[in-house]
Design a protein around this motif. Structure first.
Motif, PDB file in Angstrom:
ATOM      1  N   ALA A 105       5.577   3.663  -6.759  1.00  0.00           N
ATOM      2  CA  ALA A 105       4.592   3.639  -5.676  1.00  0.00           C
ATOM      3  C   ALA A 105       4.515   5.014  -5.030  1.00  0.00           C
ATOM      4  O   ALA A 105       5.389   5.859  -5.239  1.00  0.00           O
ATOM      5  CB  ALA A 105       4.973   2.582  -4.642  1.00  0.00           C
ATOM      6  N   THR A 106       3.481   5.207  -4.228  1.00  0.00           N
ATOM      7  CA  THR A 106       3.314   6.496  -3.541  1.00  0.00           C
ATOM      8  C   THR A 106       4.019   6.523  -2.190  1.00  0.00           C
ATOM      9  O   THR A 106       4.252   7.594  -1.643  1.00  0.00           O
ATOM     10  CB  THR A 106       1.822   6.819  -3.338  1.00  0.00           C
ATOM     11  N   SER A 107       4.357   5.336  -1.648  1.00  0.00           N
ATOM     12  CA  SER A 107       5.026   5.282  -0.352  1.00  0.00           C
ATOM     13  C   SER A 107       5.879   4.017  -0.269  1.00  0.00           C
ATOM     14  O   SER A 107       5.716   3.089  -1.062  1.00  0.00           O
ATOM     15  CB  SER A 107       4.003   5.272   0.791  1.00  0.00           C
ATOM     16  N   GLU A 108       6.773   3.997   0.717  1.00  0.00           N
ATOM     17  CA  GLU A 108       7.595   2.812   0.947  1.00  0.00           C
ATOM     18  C   GLU A 108       6.723   1.605   1.277  1.00  0.00           C
ATOM     19  O   GLU A 108       6.957   0.498   0.793  1.00  0.00           O
ATOM     20  CB  GLU A 108       8.570   3.090   2.090  1.00  0.00           C
ATOM     21  N   GLN A 109       5.693   1.838   2.083  1.00  0.00           N
ATOM     22  CA  GLN A 109       4.783   0.753   2.463  1.00  0.00           C
ATOM     23  C   GLN A 109       4.081   0.178   1.236  1.00  0.00           C
ATOM     24  O   GLN A 109       3.976  -1.035   1.092  1.00  0.00           O
ATOM     25  CB  GLN A 109       3.766   1.254   3.486  1.00  0.00           C
ATOM     26  N   GLU A 110       3.605   1.046   0.353  1.00  0.00           N
ATOM     27  CA  GLU A 110       2.937   0.571  -0.862  1.00  0.00           C
ATOM     28  C   GLU A 110       3.916  -0.194  -1.751  1.00  0.00           C
ATOM     29  O   GLU A 110       3.564  -1.226  -2.327  1.00  0.00           O
ATOM     30  CB  GLU A 110       2.329   1.734  -1.638  1.00  0.00           C
ATOM     31  N   ALA A 111       5.160   0.294  -1.859  1.00  0.00           N
ATOM     32  CA  ALA A 111       6.170  -0.391  -2.667  1.00  0.00           C
ATOM     33  C   ALA A 111       6.412  -1.806  -2.142  1.00  0.00           C
ATOM     34  O   ALA A 111       6.485  -2.765  -2.918  1.00  0.00           O
ATOM     35  CB  ALA A 111       7.469   0.402  -2.674  1.00  0.00           C
ATOM     36  N   MET A 112       6.510  -1.941  -0.822  1.00  0.00           N
ATOM     37  CA  MET A 112       6.737  -3.265  -0.242  1.00  0.00           C
ATOM     38  C   MET A 112       5.534  -4.177  -0.457  1.00  0.00           C
ATOM     39  O   MET A 112       5.689  -5.357  -0.768  1.00  0.00           O
ATOM     40  CB  MET A 112       7.061  -3.149   1.253  1.00  0.00           C
ATOM     41  N   GLU A 113       4.337  -3.631  -0.305  1.00  0.00           N
ATOM     42  CA  GLU A 113       3.125  -4.437  -0.515  1.00  0.00           C
ATOM     43  C   GLU A 113       3.039  -4.910  -1.967  1.00  0.00           C
ATOM     44  O   GLU A 113       2.711  -6.066  -2.233  1.00  0.00           O
ATOM     45  CB  GLU A 113       1.884  -3.621  -0.125  1.00  0.00           C
ATOM     46  N   LEU A 114       3.343  -4.020  -2.918  1.00  0.00           N
ATOM     47  CA  LEU A 114       3.349  -4.404  -4.335  1.00  0.00           C
ATOM     48  C   LEU A 114       4.397  -5.483  -4.599  1.00  0.00           C
ATOM     49  O   LEU A 114       4.144  -6.430  -5.353  1.00  0.00           O
ATOM     50  CB  LEU A 114       3.605  -3.179  -5.220  1.00  0.00           C
ATOM     51  N   PHE A 115       5.557  -5.356  -3.980  1.00  0.00           N
ATOM     52  CA  PHE A 115       6.610  -6.355  -4.142  1.00  0.00           C
ATOM     53  C   PHE A 115       6.152  -7.720  -3.625  1.00  0.00           C
ATOM     54  O   PHE A 115       6.275  -8.731  -4.320  1.00  0.00           O
ATOM     55  CB  PHE A 115       7.884  -5.910  -3.409  1.00  0.00           C
ATOM     56  N   PHE A 116       5.616  -7.760  -2.406  1.00  0.00           N
ATOM     57  CA  PHE A 116       5.169  -9.031  -1.834  1.00  0.00           C
ATOM     58  C   PHE A 116       4.019  -9.634  -2.634  1.00  0.00           C
ATOM     59  O   PHE A 116       3.989 -10.838  -2.873  1.00  0.00           O
ATOM     60  CB  PHE A 116       4.776  -8.866  -0.367  1.00  0.00           C
ATOM     61  N   ASN A 117       3.080  -8.794  -3.067  1.00  0.00           N
ATOM     62  CA  ASN A 117       1.946  -9.292  -3.855  1.00  0.00           C
ATOM     63  C   ASN A 117       2.410  -9.889  -5.176  1.00  0.00           C
ATOM     64  O   ASN A 117       1.934 -10.948  -5.586  1.00  0.00           O
ATOM     65  CB  ASN A 117       0.929  -8.186  -4.116  1.00  0.00           C
ATOM     66  N   SER A 118       3.327  -9.213  -5.857  1.00  0.00           N
ATOM     67  CA  SER A 118       3.767  -9.704  -7.166  1.00  0.00           C
ATOM     68  C   SER A 118       4.568 -10.993  -7.047  1.00  0.00           C
ATOM     69  O   SER A 118       4.518 -11.841  -7.934  1.00  0.00           O
ATOM     70  CB  SER A 118       4.571  -8.634  -7.908  1.00  0.00           C
ATOM     71  N   ASN A 119       5.296 -11.171  -5.964  1.00  0.00           N
ATOM     72  CA  ASN A 119       6.102 -12.375  -5.795  1.00  0.00           C
ATOM     73  C   ASN A 119       5.338 -13.536  -5.160  1.00  0.00           C
ATOM     74  O   ASN A 119       5.769 -14.676  -5.253  1.00  0.00           O
ATOM     75  CB  ASN A 119       7.360 -12.058  -4.993  1.00  0.00           C
TER      76      ASN A 119
END
Length: 171
Positions: A44-58
């Motif tokens: 991801a490009t940022s911590e926020q994006e990484a968390m959003e991708l994690f929540f979306n995928s789960n």
């Protein structure tokens, strides 16, 4: 693009955060020593994006039911309380005009029906993301409420999805 390790506190399942391992893999090692668990690696490009991708995928794995149970094979092991998601969307002048014609000649307004369906899906997806954020894998007693908000010549649609966030396991 950076690589983030999604970390979970083994003493508090809802404590989930991202650590940038591109710049500091020592942080991950220190957290592992303190009892944290690495549960997923995400680019991801940022911590926020990484968390959003994690929540979306789960979120896609969260089960939902309008009743107070899911299946005969599952058992609720923890109840995290009520969660709510609200989506508000404006209608546009063309949609309003088409709906006005339908009011005069009768029939269903496919335009509004499609819009309501899209909003319902958005509200349900947001509800699932909220469940993931508090480490739940299911939502029971789900209900959906639809409202029209209007005034000063403007109309908006509001969809609210509500349910009880729970953790379930197979019997």
């Amino acid at each position: 693009m950076n690589v983030y390790q999604i970390m979970k506190d083994n003493n508090n399942d809802s404590n989930v955060f991202a650590v940038n391992i591109t710049t500091s893999s020592n942080d991950v090692m220190q957290l592992l020593e303190q009892g944290f668990e690495g549960i997923q690696t995400i680019n991801a490009t940022s911590e926020q994006e990484a968390m959003e991708l994690f929540f979306n995928s789960n979120a896609s794995s969260v089960m939902m039911s309008t009743s107070s149970f899911l299946t005969e094979d599952t058992k609720v092991i923890a109840n995290y309380g009520i969660i709510t998601s609200t989506i508000v969307s404006g209608t546009n002048i063309f949609r309003d005009m088409l709906a006005g014609v339908r009011d005069i000649v009768g029939g269903n307004s496919q335009t509004y029906m499609n819009k309501l369906e899209d909003l319902k899906v958005q509200a349900m997806n947001e509800l699932k993301k909220k469940a993931v954020r508090i480490d739940c894998n299911a939502i029971i007693s789900v209900s959906i409420d639809t409202e029209e908000i209007s005034g000063q010549g403007k109309g908006m649609l509001m969809i609210t999805a509500t349910g009880t966030a729970v953790k379930v396991k197979e019997r």
